[in-house]
Design an enzyme around this catalytic site. Structure first.
Site, PDB file in Angstrom:
ATOM      1  N   ASP A 129      51.402  36.646  35.238  1.00  0.00           N
ATOM      2  CA  ASP A 129      51.316  35.517  36.185  1.00  0.00           C
ATOM      3  C   ASP A 129      51.532  34.136  35.560  1.00  0.00           C
ATOM      4  O   ASP A 129      50.773  33.197  35.837  1.00  0.00           O
ATOM      5  CB  ASP A 129      49.956  35.543  36.910  1.00  0.00           C
ATOM      6  CG  ASP A 129      49.783  36.800  37.762  1.00  0.00           C
ATOM      7  OD1 ASP A 129      50.679  37.649  37.772  1.00  0.00           O
ATOM      8  OD2 ASP A 129      48.723  36.924  38.409  1.00  0.00           O
ATOM      9  N   ASP A 157      52.206  37.017  40.896  1.00  0.00           N
ATOM     10  CA  ASP A 157      51.343  37.027  42.059  1.00  0.00           C
ATOM     11  C   ASP A 157      52.257  36.582  43.216  1.00  0.00           C
ATOM     12  O   ASP A 157      52.957  35.568  43.092  1.00  0.00           O
ATOM     13  CB  ASP A 157      50.217  36.000  41.802  1.00  0.00           C
ATOM     14  CG  ASP A 157      48.892  36.346  42.426  1.00  0.00           C
ATOM     15  OD1 ASP A 157      48.581  37.543  42.584  1.00  0.00           O
ATOM     16  OD2 ASP A 157      48.149  35.397  42.754  1.00  0.00           O
ATOM     17  N   HIS A 195      52.052  36.328  47.210  1.00  0.00           N
ATOM     18  CA  HIS A 195      51.257  36.487  48.429  1.00  0.00           C
ATOM     19  C   HIS A 195      52.004  36.043  49.682  1.00  0.00           C
ATOM     20  O   HIS A 195      52.644  34.973  49.682  1.00  0.00           O
ATOM     21  CB  HIS A 195      49.985  35.634  48.336  1.00  0.00           C
ATOM     22  CG  HIS A 195      49.046  36.016  47.236  1.00  0.00           C
ATOM     23  ND1 HIS A 195      48.625  37.314  47.018  1.00  0.00           N
ATOM     24  CD2 HIS A 195      48.412  35.257  46.292  1.00  0.00           C
ATOM     25  CE1 HIS A 195      47.781  37.330  45.994  1.00  0.00           C
ATOM     26  NE2 HIS A 195      47.636  36.093  45.527  1.00  0.00           N
ATOM     27  N   HIS A 230      48.026  29.876  47.110  1.00  0.00           N
ATOM     28  CA  HIS A 230      48.763  29.874  45.837  1.00  0.00           C
ATOM     29  C   HIS A 230      49.795  30.992  45.840  1.00  0.00           C
ATOM     30  O   HIS A 230      49.654  31.987  46.546  1.00  0.00           O
ATOM     31  CB  HIS A 230      47.799  30.047  44.651  1.00  0.00           C
ATOM     32  CG  HIS A 230      47.106  31.380  44.639  1.00  0.00           C
ATOM     33  ND1 HIS A 230      45.993  31.648  45.418  1.00  0.00           N
ATOM     34  CD2 HIS A 230      47.381  32.527  43.970  1.00  0.00           C
ATOM     35  CE1 HIS A 230      45.615  32.893  45.225  1.00  0.00           C
ATOM     36  NE2 HIS A 230      46.444  33.466  44.360  1.00  0.00           N
ATOM     37  N   LYS A 252      52.901  41.539  42.765  1.00  0.00           N
ATOM     38  CA  LYS A 252      51.604  42.073  43.198  1.00  0.00           C
ATOM     39  C   LYS A 252      50.935  41.123  44.183  1.00  0.00           C
ATOM     40  O   LYS A 252      51.282  39.940  44.244  1.00  0.00           O
ATOM     41  CB  LYS A 252      50.692  42.314  41.995  1.00  0.00           C
ATOM     42  CG  LYS A 252      50.370  41.053  41.225  1.00  0.00           C
ATOM     43  CD  LYS A 252      49.597  41.383  39.964  1.00  0.00           C
ATOM     44  CE  LYS A 252      49.174  40.127  39.249  1.00  0.00           C
ATOM     45  NZ  LYS A 252      48.298  39.256  40.044  1.00  0.00           N
ATOM     46  N   CYS A 286      43.304  38.108  36.422  1.00  0.00           N
ATOM     47  CA  CYS A 286      44.404  39.078  36.381  1.00  0.00           C
ATOM     48  C   CYS A 286      44.591  39.715  35.018  1.00  0.00           C
ATOM     49  O   CYS A 286      44.902  40.900  34.918  1.00  0.00           O
ATOM     50  CB  CYS A 286      45.684  38.441  36.911  1.00  0.00           C
ATOM     51  SG  CYS A 286      45.540  38.126  38.693  1.00  0.00           S
TER      52      CYS A 286
HETATM   53  C1  VGL Z   1      44.861  35.136  39.805  1.00  0.00           C
HETATM   54  C2  VGL Z   1      43.227  34.313  41.169  1.00  0.00           C
HETATM   55  C3  VGL Z   1      43.961  34.626  42.283  1.00  0.00           C
HETATM   56  C4  VGL Z   1      45.338  35.386  38.398  1.00  0.00           C
HETATM   57  C5  VGL Z   1      45.616  35.473  40.902  1.00  0.00           C
HETATM   58  O1  VGL Z   1      46.564  35.478  38.173  1.00  0.00           O
HETATM   59  O2  VGL Z   1      44.485  35.499  37.487  1.00  0.00           O
HETATM   60  N1  VGL Z   1      43.661  34.583  39.942  1.00  0.00           N
HETATM   61  N2  VGL Z   1      45.170  35.204  42.150  1.00  0.00           N
HETATM   62 ZN    ZN Z   2      46.425  35.456  43.840  1.00  0.00          ZN
END
Ligand code: VGL
Ligand code: ZN
Length: 206
Positions: free
Chosen positions: A8, A46, A48, A81, A106, A151
């Site tokens: 990420d 990430d 979403h 995010h 993901k 993550c």
């Molecule tokens: C993450 C919070 C929400 C991460 C992803 O990449 O650690 N943290 N989504």
């Molecule tokens: Zn996230």
């Protein structure tokens, strides 16, 4: 066979991003320096949808940081995010992407979050990472990226459970630290569960 997993490293997780990790940008040159040591490098993103259940904005009267039950799982609510297609969801342009073998997406299901690069938080569906690792004969993982306490943490725990020799590169990860020592605790627990710890300097020496 070894792989480097870059978790990420997206604009929204860097300082000034929607969910900026303090000093998250410091890991970028560290990672760029060690990429040549690996034959296989896999990044995660990430990714979403706008109606994702981890966004506080998708719940009535909820603020980021609050904890809810989301379809039976405990869920910390986050600012919006890494929305699919948004600039914040892009990998940082500062990370060298020319050596990436694969990118795993993901967190695409609005009903369940996915911290680990292997499965969603309910361990219901795989992301495709495991299939890719098996197909490429990878048995050892070096993990770097964001965030140490989410993550990266859940990816390392799943990797260990799945039997991968798993090493965290400690100077190539930074944490959110909602509570001040979250990252330190996460690293201690990863080690307790069997993760090796190393540094980029150590990798460059090998
Ligand atoms: C993450 C919070 C929400 C991460 C992803 O990449 O650690 N943290 N989504
Ligand atoms: Zn996230």
């Amino acid at each position: 066979m070894q792989a480097l997993l870059l978790i990420d490293i997206q604009n929204d997780f860097l300082p000034n991003g929607a969910l900026g990790v303090p000093d998250g940008d410091h890991i970028i040159p560290v990672i760029n320096n060690i990429q040549h040591k690996f034959n296989c490098i896999i990044a995660t993103r990430d990714w979403h949808p706008a109606n994702h259940g981890s966004f506080a904005s998708n719940h009535v009267n909820k603020q980021p940081g609050e904890v809810i039950q989301l379809n039976g799982l405990t869920q910390i609510l986050w600012p919006d995010h890494c929305m699919q297609g948004s600039p914040g969801a892009e990998l940082s342009p500062r990370i060298n992407q020319s050596l990436l073998s694969n990118v795993i997406f993901k967190g695409t299901d609005p009903d369940i979050d996915s911290y680990s690069a292997f499965y969603d938080n309910g361990h219901l569906k795989e992301t495709g990472l495991q299939v890719y690792l098996k197909r490429n004969g990878i048995t050892s993982l070096y993990v770097a990226g964001l965030a140490t306490d989410y993550c990266v943490y859940y990816t390392v725990l799943d990797a260990l459970k799945l039997g991968y020799a798993t090493t965290l590169i400690t100077d190539a990860t930074k944490g959110v630290n909602i509570h001040p020592n979250d990252s330190q605790k996460a690293i201690m627990n990863m080690e307790k569960q069997g993760a090796q710890l190393t540094t980029s300097a150590q990798i460059l020496n090998d």
